[in-house]
Design a protein around this motif. Sequence first.
Motif, mmCIF file in Angstrom:
data_model
loop_
_atom_site.group_PDB
_atom_site.id
_atom_site.type_symbol
_atom_site.label_atom_id
_atom_site.label_comp_id
_atom_site.label_asym_id
_atom_site.label_seq_id
_atom_site.Cartn_x
_atom_site.Cartn_y
_atom_site.Cartn_z
ATOM 1 N N ARG A 125 0.833 -1.213 0.000
ATOM 2 C CA ARG A 125 0.000 0.000 0.000
ATOM 3 C C ARG A 125 0.862 1.255 0.000
ATOM 4 N NH1 ARG A 125 -3.810 -2.428 4.401
ATOM 5 N NH2 ARG A 125 -5.240 -3.584 3.080
ATOM 6 N N GLY A 126 1.948 1.229 0.750
ATOM 7 C CA GLY A 126 2.863 2.370 0.764
ATOM 8 C C GLY A 126 3.493 2.617 -0.589
ATOM 9 N N LEU A 127 3.817 1.543 -1.304
ATOM 10 C CA LEU A 127 4.380 1.705 -2.645
ATOM 11 C C LEU A 127 3.350 2.288 -3.610
ATOM 12 C CD1 LEU A 127 6.463 -1.571 -3.048
ATOM 13 C CD2 LEU A 127 7.315 0.733 -2.693
ATOM 14 N N PHE A 128 2.090 1.896 -3.462
ATOM 15 C CA PHE A 128 1.056 2.429 -4.347
ATOM 16 C C PHE A 128 0.754 3.890 -4.068
ATOM 17 C CE2 PHE A 128 -0.206 -1.980 -5.405
ATOM 18 C CZ PHE A 128 -0.159 -1.836 -6.783
ATOM 19 N N ASN A 129 1.059 4.380 -2.884
ATOM 20 C CA ASN A 129 0.851 5.798 -2.591
ATOM 21 C C ASN A 129 1.820 6.677 -3.364
ATOM 22 O OD1 ASN A 129 -1.293 5.395 -0.862
ATOM 23 N ND2 ASN A 129 0.012 5.268 0.958
ATOM 24 N N ALA A 130 2.945 6.116 -3.782
ATOM 25 C CA ALA A 130 3.941 6.890 -4.528
ATOM 26 C C ALA A 130 3.652 6.921 -6.031
ATOM 27 C CB ALA A 130 5.328 6.304 -4.283
ATOM 28 N N VAL A 131 2.657 6.154 -6.473
ATOM 29 C CA VAL A 131 2.323 6.084 -7.898
ATOM 30 C C VAL A 131 1.485 7.310 -8.270
ATOM 31 C CG1 VAL A 131 1.035 4.723 -9.613
ATOM 32 C CG2 VAL A 131 2.407 3.581 -7.889
ATOM 33 N N PRO A 132 1.756 7.928 -9.435
ATOM 34 C CA PRO A 132 0.920 9.072 -9.868
ATOM 35 C C PRO A 132 -0.554 8.660 -10.025
ATOM 36 C CG PRO A 132 2.895 8.881 -11.224
ATOM 37 C CD PRO A 132 2.864 7.688 -10.341
ATOM 38 N N HIS A 133 -1.444 9.642 -9.912
ATOM 39 C CA HIS A 133 -2.872 9.362 -9.934
ATOM 40 C C HIS A 133 -3.331 8.735 -11.247
ATOM 41 C CE1 HIS A 133 -3.496 11.233 -6.093
ATOM 42 N NE2 HIS A 133 -2.866 12.338 -6.498
ATOM 43 N N GLU A 134 -2.750 9.170 -12.344
ATOM 44 C CA GLU A 134 -3.152 8.621 -13.650
ATOM 45 C C GLU A 134 -2.794 7.137 -13.749
ATOM 46 O OE1 GLU A 134 -1.103 11.304 -13.357
ATOM 47 O OE2 GLU A 134 -2.590 12.876 -13.711
#
Length: 106
Positions: free
Chosen positions: A49-58
């Motif tokens: 989940r922490g890694l997915f928070n760093a992904v851009p919204h698009e």
Amino acid sequence: MPLLFPLLATFLGSIVAGLAFRVLASLGFAYVAYVGIGQLIDTVKDYVRGLFNAVPHEVAAILGLAKFDVAINIIIAAVIARLLLAGMDRVTGTITGLALLNKASS
């Protein structure tokens, strides 16, 4: 006849004590394994989940449409199932017998 009862009581007492020890040891091992694997899986989920928070919204929107979160959950469930089967293999030995039969037939 009176000599038989103390002998029988001693025999049954030794069997029950050994059985009770095995049951309590198995329960303790199962509890420790359950808590440890639960903590490990929670840590992995929090890390992902922490890694997915760093992904851009698009990119996150595209991954959401592709059901990437479902794929991650399937992978985590497969790892849990593999750990469970490996634990059963070492404790009971029943899976080992089945695995040997499958290897011999292929």
